[in-house]
Design an enzyme around this catalytic site. Structure first.
Site, PDB file in Angstrom:
ATOM      1  N   ARG A 100      65.033  73.909 -56.090  1.00  0.00           N
ATOM      2  CA  ARG A 100      66.112  74.712 -55.499  1.00  0.00           C
ATOM      3  C   ARG A 100      67.447  73.974 -55.645  1.00  0.00           C
ATOM      4  NH1 ARG A 100      65.376  76.881 -49.497  1.00  0.00           N
ATOM      5  NH2 ARG A 100      65.949  74.769 -48.912  1.00  0.00           N
ATOM      6  N   ARG A 127      72.644  73.551 -50.740  1.00  0.00           N
ATOM      7  CA  ARG A 127      72.672  73.386 -49.283  1.00  0.00           C
ATOM      8  C   ARG A 127      72.894  71.916 -48.943  1.00  0.00           C
ATOM      9  NH1 ARG A 127      67.633  76.513 -46.557  1.00  0.00           N
ATOM     10  NH2 ARG A 127      67.559  74.594 -45.378  1.00  0.00           N
ATOM     11  N   ARG A 150      63.720  66.623 -42.059  1.00  0.00           N
ATOM     12  CA  ARG A 150      63.358  68.006 -41.710  1.00  0.00           C
ATOM     13  C   ARG A 150      61.847  68.124 -41.574  1.00  0.00           C
ATOM     14  NH1 ARG A 150      66.440  70.534 -46.564  1.00  0.00           N
ATOM     15  NH2 ARG A 150      65.217  72.424 -46.221  1.00  0.00           N
ATOM     16  N   ARG A 198      61.482  77.398 -33.062  1.00  0.00           N
ATOM     17  CA  ARG A 198      61.139  76.094 -33.606  1.00  0.00           C
ATOM     18  C   ARG A 198      60.744  75.103 -32.522  1.00  0.00           C
ATOM     19  NH1 ARG A 198      64.066  76.702 -38.817  1.00  0.00           N
ATOM     20  NH2 ARG A 198      63.605  74.883 -40.079  1.00  0.00           N
ATOM     21  N   LYS A 236      59.294  80.645 -46.388  1.00  0.00           N
ATOM     22  CA  LYS A 236      59.606  81.557 -45.275  1.00  0.00           C
ATOM     23  C   LYS A 236      60.676  82.572 -45.704  1.00  0.00           C
ATOM     24  CE  LYS A 236      60.942  78.153 -42.525  1.00  0.00           C
ATOM     25  NZ  LYS A 236      60.737  76.985 -43.430  1.00  0.00           N
TER      26      LYS A 236
HETATM   27  P1  AP5 Z   1      62.177  79.176 -49.435  1.00  0.00           P
HETATM   28  O1  AP5 Z   1      61.686  80.571 -49.320  1.00  0.00           O
HETATM   29  O2  AP5 Z   1      63.635  78.941 -49.494  1.00  0.00           O
HETATM   30  O3  AP5 Z   1      61.477  78.275 -48.317  1.00  0.00           O
HETATM   31  P2  AP5 Z   1      61.817  78.146 -46.773  1.00  0.00           P
HETATM   32  O4  AP5 Z   1      60.505  78.000 -46.080  1.00  0.00           O
HETATM   33  O5  AP5 Z   1      62.732  79.231 -46.328  1.00  0.00           O
HETATM   34  O6  AP5 Z   1      62.543  76.727 -46.815  1.00  0.00           O
HETATM   35  P3  AP5 Z   1      63.884  76.230 -46.139  1.00  0.00           P
HETATM   36  O7  AP5 Z   1      64.298  75.004 -46.871  1.00  0.00           O
HETATM   37  O8  AP5 Z   1      64.891  77.320 -45.996  1.00  0.00           O
HETATM   38  O9  AP5 Z   1      63.309  75.859 -44.718  1.00  0.00           O
HETATM   39  P4  AP5 Z   1      63.922  75.055 -43.571  1.00  0.00           P
HETATM   40  O10 AP5 Z   1      62.998  75.371 -42.462  1.00  0.00           O
HETATM   41  O11 AP5 Z   1      64.097  73.627 -43.904  1.00  0.00           O
HETATM   42  O12 AP5 Z   1      65.410  75.629 -43.442  1.00  0.00           O
HETATM   43  P5  AP5 Z   1      66.129  76.640 -42.438  1.00  0.00           P
HETATM   44  O13 AP5 Z   1      67.241  77.273 -43.142  1.00  0.00           O
HETATM   45  O14 AP5 Z   1      65.151  77.480 -41.729  1.00  0.00           O
HETATM   46  O15 AP5 Z   1      61.493  78.533 -50.739  1.00  0.00           O
HETATM   47  C1  AP5 Z   1      61.886  77.246 -51.199  1.00  0.00           C
HETATM   48  C2  AP5 Z   1      61.920  77.234 -52.737  1.00  0.00           C
HETATM   49  O16 AP5 Z   1      60.593  77.406 -53.222  1.00  0.00           O
HETATM   50  C3  AP5 Z   1      62.735  78.376 -53.341  1.00  0.00           C
HETATM   51  O17 AP5 Z   1      63.422  77.882 -54.451  1.00  0.00           O
HETATM   52  C4  AP5 Z   1      61.688  79.418 -53.728  1.00  0.00           C
HETATM   53  O18 AP5 Z   1      62.080  80.172 -54.828  1.00  0.00           O
HETATM   54  C5  AP5 Z   1      60.465  78.562 -54.031  1.00  0.00           C
HETATM   55  N1  AP5 Z   1      59.201  79.210 -53.652  1.00  0.00           N
HETATM   56  C6  AP5 Z   1      58.944  79.909 -52.524  1.00  0.00           C
HETATM   57  N2  AP5 Z   1      57.668  80.329 -52.502  1.00  0.00           N
HETATM   58  C7  AP5 Z   1      57.090  79.858 -53.652  1.00  0.00           C
HETATM   59  C8  AP5 Z   1      55.777  79.968 -54.198  1.00  0.00           C
HETATM   60  N3  AP5 Z   1      54.785  80.634 -53.569  1.00  0.00           N
HETATM   61  N4  AP5 Z   1      55.537  79.368 -55.392  1.00  0.00           N
HETATM   62  C9  AP5 Z   1      56.527  78.681 -56.018  1.00  0.00           C
HETATM   63  N5  AP5 Z   1      57.797  78.562 -55.560  1.00  0.00           N
HETATM   64  C10 AP5 Z   1      58.076  79.146 -54.381  1.00  0.00           C
HETATM   65  O19 AP5 Z   1      66.733  75.611 -41.359  1.00  0.00           O
HETATM   66  C11 AP5 Z   1      67.713  74.668 -41.767  1.00  0.00           C
HETATM   67  C12 AP5 Z   1      68.081  73.787 -40.583  1.00  0.00           C
HETATM   68  O20 AP5 Z   1      68.696  74.584 -39.554  1.00  0.00           O
HETATM   69  C13 AP5 Z   1      66.914  73.084 -39.882  1.00  0.00           C
HETATM   70  O21 AP5 Z   1      66.598  71.860 -40.517  1.00  0.00           O
HETATM   71  C14 AP5 Z   1      67.502  72.872 -38.480  1.00  0.00           C
HETATM   72  O22 AP5 Z   1      68.357  71.767 -38.493  1.00  0.00           O
HETATM   73  C15 AP5 Z   1      68.346  74.131 -38.261  1.00  0.00           C
HETATM   74  N6  AP5 Z   1      67.609  75.195 -37.575  1.00  0.00           N
HETATM   75  C16 AP5 Z   1      67.112  76.335 -38.157  1.00  0.00           C
HETATM   76  N7  AP5 Z   1      66.477  77.097 -37.249  1.00  0.00           N
HETATM   77  C17 AP5 Z   1      66.567  76.421 -36.065  1.00  0.00           C
HETATM   78  C18 AP5 Z   1      66.087  76.687 -34.760  1.00  0.00           C
HETATM   79  N8  AP5 Z   1      65.348  77.785 -34.501  1.00  0.00           N
HETATM   80  N9  AP5 Z   1      66.366  75.779 -33.788  1.00  0.00           N
HETATM   81  C19 AP5 Z   1      67.095  74.671 -34.031  1.00  0.00           C
HETATM   82  N10 AP5 Z   1      67.579  74.363 -35.263  1.00  0.00           N
HETATM   83  C20 AP5 Z   1      67.307  75.229 -36.277  1.00  0.00           C
HETATM   84 MG    MG Z   2      64.724  79.294 -45.644  1.00  0.00          MG
END
Ligand code: AP5
Ligand code: MG
Length: 194
Positions: free
Chosen positions: A127, A136, A147, A88, A13
Site C-alpha cells: 500500500r 498515510r 499499531r 477498538r 477491513k
Molecule cells: P485494507 O483494507 O486497507 O486493510 P485495513 O484492515 O483497513 O488496514 P488499515 O491499515 O486501514 O487498518 P488500521 O486498523 O491500522 O487503520 P485505521 O485507519 O482503522 O487493506 C490493506 C492493503 O491490503 C490494501 O492495499 C489492500 O488492497 C490489500 N488487501 C486487502 N485484502 C487483501 C487480500 N485478501 N489479499 C491481498 N491483498 C489484500 O486506523 C488508523 C489509526 O487511527 C489507528 O492506528 C488508531 O491510531 C486510530 N484509530 C482508528 N480507529 C480508532 C478507534 N476506534 N479508537 C481509537 N483510535 C482509533
Molecule cells: Mg482501513
C-alpha cells in the site's frame, strides 16, 4: 443491519467494508478515516490526534465515541452501518451498544479478519508503494509495529465481548479479496439476513 469489523492493520477491513456497503445498502464508517479528516482540518484537536496516530496509538475513547455517535445519526446511516475500526476498546464496545440502543438498533454481527503478521506487513508495504505522495502518515515500518502491538493489547481483548454475545465470526483473511467477501456474505446470510 449493523456489522462490526475487527482485524489488525492490513487485514482488509476497509477493502471488505467498501465492497459490501452497496450490496447491503449500508454506510461504511471507518473510524480511522474520521480521525484523518479531523487531522486535515488542523487546529489543536487535529494536532493532538495526529501525534497519537503518527505513533500508532489510539485516539482517546471519549473523543472517538463522540465523533462516531454524532456521525451515525446522519441520514445516510439510517439503513445500518459497517463499522470499520470501531470499537477498538471494551469501553467503545459498550458505548456502541448504548448509542445503537438509543436508535432502537443493535450490533447484528461482528467479523474478525484473521491475517498472519508477515502478510499484514507485506500488504502495508505494497500500500505504501502504491500510495505515492498520498501515503498515510502511519504507514511506515515503525508505526506499523506499534499499531500491531496496540491491536493485540487493546483491541484483541474486545473480541470476547462479542463472543459472549454469540455475535463473533472469524474469517480467513489470507484468502483472495473475492473469497473473503464471499465468506463474509455467507456468514451474514446464515446468521442475520437468512
Ligand atoms: P485494507 O483494507 O486497507 O486493510 P485495513 O484492515 O483497513 O488496514 P488499515 O491499515 O486501514 O487498518 P488500521 O486498523 O491500522 O487503520 P485505521 O485507519 O482503522 O487493506 C490493506 C492493503 O491490503 C490494501 O492495499 C489492500 O488492497 C490489500 N488487501 C486487502 N485484502 C487483501 C487480500 N485478501 N489479499 C491481498 N491483498 C489484500 O486506523 C488508523 C489509526 O487511527 C489507528 O492506528 C488508531 O491510531 C486510530 N484509530 C482508528 N480507529 C480508532 C478507534 N476506534 N479508537 C481509537 N483510535 C482509533
Ligand atoms: Mg482501513
Amino acid at each position: 443491519m449493523n456489522i462490526v469489523f475487527f482485524g489488525p492493520p492490513g487485514a482488509g477491513k476497509g477493502t471488505q467494508a467498501h465492497r459490501l456497503e452497496d450490496n447491503y445498502n449500508l454506510k461504511h464508517l471507518s473510524s480511522g478515516e474520521i480521525l484523518r479528516e479531523v487531522i486535515s482540518t488542523g487546529g489543536n484537536l487535529g494536532q493532538e490526534i495526529k501525534d497519537l496516530l503518527d505513533k500508532g496509538q489510539l485516539a482517546p475513547d471519549e473523543i472517538i465515541i463522540k465523533m462516531v455517535s454524532e456521525r451515525i445519526r446522519h441520514h445516510d446511516c439510517s439503513q445500518g452501518v459497517i463499522f470499520d475500526g470501531f470499537p477498538r476498546t471494551v469501553t467503545q464496545a459498550r458505548a456502541l451498544d448504548d448509542i445503537l440502543a438509543d436508535c432502537n438498533s443493535r450490533v447484528d454481527i461482528a467479523i474478525e479478519l484473521e491475517v498472519d503478521e508477515a502478510q499484514m506487513i507485506e500488504r502495508i508495504r505494497s500500500r505504501i508503494r502504491e500510495s505515492g505522495d498520498d501515503v498515510r502518515h502511519d504507514d511506515n515500518e515503525q508505526t506499523l509495529k506499534n499499531r500491531l502491538a496496540v491491536y493485540r493489547r487493546q483491541t484483541a481483548p474486545v473480541l470476547p465481548y462479542y463472543v459472549d454475545k454469540g455475535l463473533l465470526h472469524r474469517i480467513d483473511g489470507m484468502q483472495s479479496i473475492e473469497d473473503v467477501t464471499n465468506d463474509i456474505k455467507r456468514v451474514i446470510r446464515e446468521n442475520v439476513t437468512g
